[in-house]
Design a protein around this motif. Structure first.
Motif: not given
Lengths: 222, 270
Positions: A177, A180-182, A205, A209, B47, B51
């Motif tokens: 994660i 992928r997300d950061l 992932i 999440r 999500r 961030q």
């Protein structure tokens, strides 16, 4: 005109002897130039040129530090891990192939180092994060006063909440994660870095999440 | 697509990790289902929170200190490679080591083969002597003695744990004839017979010799070669009693019954 740029000439209206020149740097060519210089640095560093290797470190230190901090949760461990990452990069630089993505390769080493450190830490029964109230090095120190203190407090609490949620993830899910997300990599790139399949990464992932959402639900929406 | 299926796909839907077809179907369901819409919004919210999990801005001092430590360690390692690393490097796969190992194995195999073929000489003798008559008869023994003595001095040893002999006159009778092979030297045949009976040294019955083991045929130690010697060892069931019989025969004499000298030796209990 330099390579990688495009020059646009436009005649000023009403003044035939005047023209406006606009030079636009093309990002593709610029990236290629950076890659070429990086490849040269890698070649020199692999041959033992420590000055070239220092340039490589300067190029990649922010990414490595951010990744290690996100994986380990505190600055001290992130510094130690980043140092170990660069030592391994230097050690295995001769094995790096020029057609590989250098930062993807470095990310792979970073994940391995963080996994080793996490294992050591678990063996010593230490906590994952150092977000204790009295910890001076806490990355999420809450400002005590000042303009917008309420927003800052709420912001810091949310960050700490996410940090704690991340701390409860298994290492593989955390790495997936974060990448992928950061770090913004694609699922395929993450799979390549983790030596895994895209399906496995997608599953990791998804699980990560879901766990983060459940953790946030417990504290934000109760 | 029902709610359960959508709930499974919502984490990936929130991160735009679904393919277009699945994403369209999930989006259509979310628009029509309030529960799933709320779940989807929570995923989007968490999500967004994720961030915020950004590292602090580290100072240049942090980075430069890290670089200096890395470069210092690199220089130290390059100047003085550690002893453990040298040891470990010895065990790394290396072509020269592989070739050397292969050559060593080949030489060892060749040497083993040569030694094994050299030692096969006596074994071949024993294999051939095992052929038809494994249970000896006195007649065979006589024939063997005659054959051996006629060809340069066989020495036959008979070890018998229970020798029901009554006297010394019959002790030259039973033996298994070790067959002469292309080996030129004198041989010794070790013949062992095991019977459960206790030995009796009185009487005149024939000597039964069972379970001949002719594998112990070895060259005899007849230095001169002028006379042939037959030696028969008989181990009785009593371990302390061993009967050894020597027969010295002239070179052209045929049968052991006509031997020039008979020696008997019985060692009593120790």
């Amino acid at each position: 005109m330099s390579v990688g740029s495009k020059q646009i000439l436009r005649m000023a209206s009403g003044a035939p002897d005047m023209a406006l020149a606009v030079e636009i740097q093309l990002p593709v060519k610029a990236l290629s130039h950076n890659q070429t210089s990086l490849a040269r640095l890698i070649e020199r560093a692999a041959a033992g040129d420590t000055a070239a290797f220092e340039q490589i470190m300067i190029h990649s230190q922010q990414r490595v530090m951010a990744m290690t901090w996100r994986m380990l949760g505190n600055e001290a461990d992130a510094r130690d891990a980043s140092q170990e990452v660069f030592l391994r990069v230097y050690k295995y630089l001769k094995r790096f192939k020029q057609n590989q993505d250098f930062f993807g390769w470095v990310y792979g080493i970073t994940v391995n180092v963080c996994r080793d450190i996490t294992k050591e830490r678990q063996q010593h029964s230490e906590r994952f994060t150092s977000f204790d109230a009295g910890n001076e090095e806490s990355a999420f120190a809450i400002p005590s006063c000042g303009e917008g203190a309420d927003d800052a407090v709420m912001h810091a609490q949310q960050r700490e909440l996410i940090a704690r949620a991340m701390a409860h993830l298994p290492v593989k899910e955390r790495a997936s994660i974060v990448l992928r997300d950061l770090e913004g990599l694609s699922t395929e790139e993450v799979a390549r870095i983790l030596n895994s399949s895209a399906t496995t990464v997608r599953s990791q992932i998804s699980s990560a999440r879901r766990k983060i959402k459940i953790y946030c639900d417990q504290y934000l929406r109760k | 697509m029902n709610c359960k299926q959508v709930q499974e796909l919502l984490p990936l839907f929130a991160g735009h990790d679904l393919d277009d077809r699945s994403a369209t179907r999930v989006a259509a369901h979310v628009q029509s289902c309030a529960l799933c819409e709320r779940s989807a919004s929570e995923y989007f919210e968490s999500r967004q929170l994720l961030q915020q999990f950004a590292p602090p801005s580290f100072s240049e001092g942090v980075y430069s200190g890290m670089r200096q430590r890395v470069l210092r360690e690199i220089s130290e390692e390059s100047l003085a490679p550690a002893l453990p690393q040298r040891i470990v490097s010895l065990f790394r796969p290396n072509l020269s080591w592989a070739v050397a190992t292969a050559v060593l194995l080949a030489v060892s195999g060749l040497a083993f083969y040569l030694i094994a073929t050299r030692e096969n000489g006596p074994q071949q003798v024993s294999q051939r002597s095992e052929q038809p008559n494994t249970s000896p008869s006195p007649k065979n023994l006589q024939a063997a003695t005659a054959t051996n003595s006629g060809n340069g001095g066989w020495v036959t040893t008979i070890q018998n744990n229970a020798v029901p002999t009554r006297g010394t006159a019959q002790m030259n009778r039973p033996a298994q004839p070790p067959r002469r092979t292309n080996s030129t030297g004198p041989l010794v045949a070790d013949v062992a017979a095991n019977t459960p009976e206790r030995p009796s040294m009185a009487g005149s019955t024939a000597l039964p010799v069972n379970n001949l083991t002719e594998s112990n045929v070895v060259p005899a130690t007849d230095a001169t070669g002028s006379e042939r010697t037959l030696r028969v060892d008989m181990q009785t069931s009593d371990q302390n009693i061993r009967i050894i019989w020597f027969t010295r025969q002239p070179a052209k004499q045929g049968t052991p019954g006509k031997s020039s000298k008979h020696d008997q030796e019985a060692s009593s209990r120790a």
